[in-house]
Each structure stands twice: as structure tokens, then as C-alpha cells.
Design a protein around this motif. Structure first.
Motif, PDB file in Angstrom:
ATOM      1  N   ILE A   1       0.606  -1.293   0.060  1.00 52.02           N
ATOM      2  CA  ILE A   1       0.175  -0.245   0.401  1.00 52.02           C
ATOM      3  C   ILE A   1       0.939   1.385  -0.254  1.00 52.02           C
ATOM      4  O   ILE A   1       1.930   1.198   0.036  1.00 52.02           O
ATOM      5  CB  ILE A   1      -1.146   0.389   1.647  1.00 52.02           C
ATOM      6  CG1 ILE A   1      -0.211   0.439   2.530  1.00 52.02           C
ATOM      7  CG2 ILE A   1      -1.566  -0.691   0.747  1.00 52.02           C
ATOM      8  CD1 ILE A   1      -0.791  -0.045   3.619  1.00 52.02           C
ATOM      9  N   GLN A   2       0.410   2.228  -0.389  1.00 52.15           N
ATOM     10  CA  GLN A   2       1.170   3.770  -0.222  1.00 52.15           C
ATOM     11  C   GLN A   2       1.317   4.433   1.233  1.00 52.15           C
ATOM     12  O   GLN A   2       0.685   4.058   1.950  1.00 52.15           O
ATOM     13  CB  GLN A   2       0.448   4.673  -1.344  1.00 52.15           C
ATOM     14  CG  GLN A   2       0.183   4.859  -2.563  1.00 52.15           C
ATOM     15  CD  GLN A   2       0.216   5.193  -3.553  1.00 52.15           C
ATOM     16  OE1 GLN A   2      -1.281   5.847  -3.067  1.00 52.15           O
ATOM     17  NE2 GLN A   2       0.431   5.915  -4.440  1.00 52.15           N
ATOM     18  N   GLU A   3       2.342   3.760   1.735  1.00 47.29           N
ATOM     19  CA  GLU A   3       2.693   4.890   2.550  1.00 47.29           C
ATOM     20  C   GLU A   3       1.736   5.823   2.927  1.00 47.29           C
ATOM     21  O   GLU A   3       1.360   6.908   1.901  1.00 47.29           O
ATOM     22  CB  GLU A   3       4.397   5.528   2.758  1.00 47.29           C
ATOM     23  CG  GLU A   3       5.144   5.705   3.705  1.00 47.29           C
ATOM     24  CD  GLU A   3       6.322   5.941   4.428  1.00 47.29           C
ATOM     25  OE1 GLU A   3       6.271   7.509   3.604  1.00 47.29           O
ATOM     26  OE2 GLU A   3       7.052   4.883   3.316  1.00 47.29           O
ATOM     27  N   GLY A   4       1.366   5.806   4.181  1.00 42.06           N
ATOM     28  CA  GLY A   4       0.326   7.011   4.789  1.00 42.06           C
ATOM     29  C   GLY A   4      -1.140   7.142   4.044  1.00 42.06           C
ATOM     30  O   GLY A   4      -1.405   7.930   4.812  1.00 42.06           O
ATOM     31  N   ALA A   5      -1.051   6.076   3.508  1.00 40.65           N
ATOM     32  CA  ALA A   5      -2.230   5.687   2.937  1.00 40.65           C
ATOM     33  C   ALA A   5      -3.753   5.376   4.021  1.00 40.65           C
ATOM     34  O   ALA A   5      -4.619   5.573   3.624  1.00 40.65           O
ATOM     35  CB  ALA A   5      -2.719   4.623   2.022  1.00 40.65           C
ATOM     36  N   VAL A   6      -3.061   4.651   4.997  1.00 39.72           N
ATOM     37  CA  VAL A   6      -4.019   4.644   6.733  1.00 39.72           C
ATOM     38  C   VAL A   6      -3.462   5.064   7.358  1.00 39.72           C
ATOM     39  O   VAL A   6      -1.913   5.362   7.951  1.00 39.72           O
ATOM     40  CB  VAL A   6      -4.175   3.092   6.550  1.00 39.72           C
ATOM     41  CG1 VAL A   6      -4.851   2.569   8.327  1.00 39.72           C
ATOM     42  CG2 VAL A   6      -4.144   2.141   5.711  1.00 39.72           C
TER      43      VAL A   6
ATOM     44  N   GLU B   1      -2.747  -8.691   7.765  1.00 44.30           N
ATOM     45  CA  GLU B   1      -1.083  -8.431   8.262  1.00 44.30           C
ATOM     46  C   GLU B   1      -0.959  -7.198   7.426  1.00 44.30           C
ATOM     47  O   GLU B   1       0.086  -5.532   8.181  1.00 44.30           O
ATOM     48  CB  GLU B   1      -0.590  -9.583   7.687  1.00 44.30           C
ATOM     49  CG  GLU B   1      -1.328 -10.315   8.978  1.00 44.30           C
ATOM     50  CD  GLU B   1      -1.427 -10.160  10.071  1.00 44.30           C
ATOM     51  OE1 GLU B   1      -0.504  -9.457  10.678  1.00 44.30           O
ATOM     52  OE2 GLU B   1      -2.427 -11.287  10.306  1.00 44.30           O
ATOM     53  N   LEU B   2      -0.754  -6.504   6.450  1.00 48.11           N
ATOM     54  CA  LEU B   2      -0.348  -5.229   5.414  1.00 48.11           C
ATOM     55  C   LEU B   2      -0.712  -4.251   6.660  1.00 48.11           C
ATOM     56  O   LEU B   2      -0.720  -3.038   6.516  1.00 48.11           O
ATOM     57  CB  LEU B   2      -0.330  -5.102   4.467  1.00 48.11           C
ATOM     58  CG  LEU B   2       0.032  -3.778   3.804  1.00 48.11           C
ATOM     59  CD1 LEU B   2       1.711  -3.819   3.776  1.00 48.11           C
ATOM     60  CD2 LEU B   2      -0.270  -4.406   2.055  1.00 48.11           C
ATOM     61  N   LEU B   3      -1.976  -3.932   6.462  1.00 51.87           N
ATOM     62  CA  LEU B   3      -2.758  -3.134   7.161  1.00 51.87           C
ATOM     63  C   LEU B   3      -2.588  -2.976   8.429  1.00 51.87           C
ATOM     64  O   LEU B   3      -2.323  -2.390   8.850  1.00 51.87           O
ATOM     65  CB  LEU B   3      -4.329  -3.157   6.968  1.00 51.87           C
ATOM     66  CG  LEU B   3      -4.316  -2.632   5.185  1.00 51.87           C
ATOM     67  CD1 LEU B   3      -5.982  -3.340   4.758  1.00 51.87           C
ATOM     68  CD2 LEU B   3      -4.464  -1.537   4.496  1.00 51.87           C
ATOM     69  N   ARG B   4      -2.190  -4.024   9.414  1.00 55.47           N
ATOM     70  CA  ARG B   4      -2.590  -4.256  10.653  1.00 55.47           C
ATOM     71  C   ARG B   4      -0.891  -3.593  10.888  1.00 55.47           C
ATOM     72  O   ARG B   4      -0.611  -2.527  12.673  1.00 55.47           O
ATOM     73  CB  ARG B   4      -2.637  -6.117  11.438  1.00 55.47           C
ATOM     74  CG  ARG B   4      -3.816  -5.934  11.410  1.00 55.47           C
ATOM     75  CD  ARG B   4      -3.848  -7.318  11.991  1.00 55.47           C
ATOM     76  NE  ARG B   4      -4.917  -7.756  11.997  1.00 55.47           N
ATOM     77  CZ  ARG B   4      -5.228  -8.618  12.291  1.00 55.47           C
ATOM     78  NH1 ARG B   4      -4.727  -9.702  12.073  1.00 55.47           N
ATOM     79  NH2 ARG B   4      -6.375  -8.946  12.445  1.00 55.47           N
ATOM     80  N   LYS B   5       0.092  -4.147  10.573  1.00 51.80           N
ATOM     81  CA  LYS B   5       1.421  -3.867  10.080  1.00 51.80           C
ATOM     82  C   LYS B   5       1.536  -1.597  10.219  1.00 51.80           C
ATOM     83  O   LYS B   5       2.931  -0.909  10.340  1.00 51.80           O
ATOM     84  CB  LYS B   5       2.004  -3.954   8.748  1.00 51.80           C
ATOM     85  CG  LYS B   5       3.699  -3.685   9.161  1.00 51.80           C
ATOM     86  CD  LYS B   5       4.563  -4.279   8.036  1.00 51.80           C
ATOM     87  CE  LYS B   5       5.780  -3.818   7.605  1.00 51.80           C
ATOM     88  NZ  LYS B   5       5.988  -4.482   6.274  1.00 51.80           N
ATOM     89  N   VAL B   6       1.070  -0.778   9.442  1.00 51.97           N
ATOM     90  CA  VAL B   6       0.386   0.502   9.794  1.00 51.97           C
ATOM     91  C   VAL B   6      -0.476   0.697  10.478  1.00 51.97           C
ATOM     92  O   VAL B   6      -0.373   1.803  10.505  1.00 51.97           O
ATOM     93  CB  VAL B   6       0.322   0.919   8.028  1.00 51.97           C
ATOM     94  CG1 VAL B   6       1.599   0.477   7.147  1.00 51.97           C
ATOM     95  CG2 VAL B   6      -0.953   0.983   8.065  1.00 51.97           C
ATOM     96  N   GLY B   7      -0.531   0.129  11.040  1.00 53.89           N
ATOM     97  CA  GLY B   7      -1.877   0.235  12.421  1.00 53.89           C
ATOM     98  C   GLY B   7      -3.261   0.638  11.870  1.00 53.89           C
ATOM     99  O   GLY B   7      -3.883   1.455  13.060  1.00 53.89           O
ATOM    100  N   GLY B   8      -3.780   0.293  11.104  1.00 54.04           N
ATOM    101  CA  GLY B   8      -4.779   0.045  10.959  1.00 54.04           C
ATOM    102  C   GLY B   8      -5.672  -1.027  11.810  1.00 54.04           C
ATOM    103  O   GLY B   8      -4.766  -2.298  12.201  1.00 54.04           O
ATOM    104  N   GLU B   9      -6.677  -0.532  11.874  1.00 57.12           N
ATOM    105  CA  GLU B   9      -8.379  -1.979  12.231  1.00 57.12           C
ATOM    106  C   GLU B   9      -8.137  -2.817  11.404  1.00 57.12           C
ATOM    107  O   GLU B   9     -10.143  -1.546  10.858  1.00 57.12           O
ATOM    108  CB  GLU B   9      -8.698  -1.027  13.811  1.00 57.12           C
ATOM    109  CG  GLU B   9      -9.606  -1.992  14.830  1.00 57.12           C
ATOM    110  CD  GLU B   9      -9.986  -0.922  15.214  1.00 57.12           C
ATOM    111  OE1 GLU B   9     -11.819  -1.885  16.326  1.00 57.12           O
ATOM    112  OE2 GLU B   9     -10.222  -0.478  15.966  1.00 57.12           O
TER     113      GLU B   9
END
Length: 171
Positions: A103-108, A132-140
Motif C-alpha cells: 500500500i502507499q505509505e500514509g494511506a492508512v 497483516e499489511l494493514l495491521r503493520k501500518v496501524g490500521g484496525e
């Protein structure tokens, strides 16, 4: 409306022995496509998303119009090397090798509630990697949804999120 009647089964695509469920015929029928988007809106409403993520590429067709209808943001989960600018990758195992989604950095933003969408859940590998990717950037990751599910492949068993599908194929 019987949505399965608007999905074309294509034998031996992309290779012999595979039965491909093609949503092109669903997309071409305005009433069936509208019904699909409406039904998806109902099944993801309990997840209370802030943002919808679509998995490349048919997941874009599912998530983008749904995000527009619900007044939510949309982000793309793509294969490695397809997004411009800085990206955040996640590499996962396949039966023979690995693959990477980005995903693009800062998208979530940390804490944002995200629902992941695609057209089809098969083995669950890409959807699980997207979680896992979305969790990696702090997304719930609040949940996931697809138009179709190949339930005999048990992809749902790989997911640790609530998941909904509109149609199930048992063989």
C-alpha cells in the motif's frame, strides 16, 4: 435477485482444470451490479469502517464504488512495484514461493477502521496478507467481504477477522 445468474463460469481459465468465476457479466448488468453494491453495503455496515481497501484488481471494482456510495475513503492493495511513491510491503508465502502486496505509505492512519474487499475468496492467502499489511501500518482491520467465496477451499479458515460473502460455491 439471483446474483449467481449474472456470473459467468469459464472452464479451464487461466489454466486447465480451473473454473474461473467471471464478474464481467455482473458488471455489465446495471441492476445486478447495483444490487451487489447494495448488498455489500449492508454486510459491511456492522463493521463501521472508516476506509475500504480493495485488493488488486477486481477488488478495486468492488471497493471503489462501495466507498463512494458510503462516503468512505478507498485504498488500493497492489502487487509489488505497481504503486507510485513510497510504499509499505508485506511478503507472504505461497504454495511454491512468495508474493508481496503493498500500500502507499500514509494511506492508512493508525487506528482507522478498515474493511478489505475483493471479488472472490479462494484460499485466503492474499486477503490474509492484506490484513497483516494493514495491521503493520496501524490500521484496525474490522472485517472483510467478497462477492463470491469458494467455500470448499476453506479460505475463511485462514482469516482472523469477521468475514462475509454474498455468494458461496461449494464445489
Amino acid at each position: 435477485m439471483d446474483l449467481k445468474a449474472h456470473i459467468r463460469a469459464v472452464p479451464d481459465f487461466p489454466k486447465p482444470g480451473i473454473l474461473f468465476y467471471d464478474i464481467s457479466t455482473l458488471l455489465a448488468h446495471p441492476a445486478a451490479w447495483k444490487e451487489t453494491v447494495d448488498r455489500l453495503a449492508k454486510v459491511i455496515a456492522p463493521f463501521k469502517p472508516d476506509l475500504l481497501a480493495g485488493i488488486e484488481s477486481r477488488g478495486f471494482l468492488t471497493a471503489a464504488p462501495l466507498a463512494l456510495e458510503l462516503g468512505l475513503g478507498f485504498l488500493m492493495v497492489r502487487k509489488k512495484g505497481k504503486l507510485p511513491g513510497p510504499t509499505v510491503p508485506y511478503t507472504y508465502d505461497l504454495e511454491y514461493g512468495t508474493d508481496t502486496v503493498e500500500i502507499q505509505e500514509g494511506a492508512v492512519q493508525p487506528g482507522q477502521r478498515v474493511v478489505i474487499l475483493d471479488d472472490l475468496l479462494a484460499t485466503g492467502g492474499t486477503l490474509s496478507a492484506s490484513v497483516e499489511l494493514l495491521r503493520k501500518v496501524g490500521g484496525e482491520v474490522a472485517g472483510g467481504a467478497c462477492i463470491m467465496e469458494l467455500s470448499f477451499l476453506k479460505g475463511r479458515d485462514k482469516l482472523d477477522i469477521p468475514f462475509e460473502s454474498l455468494l458461496q460455491y461449494d464445489d
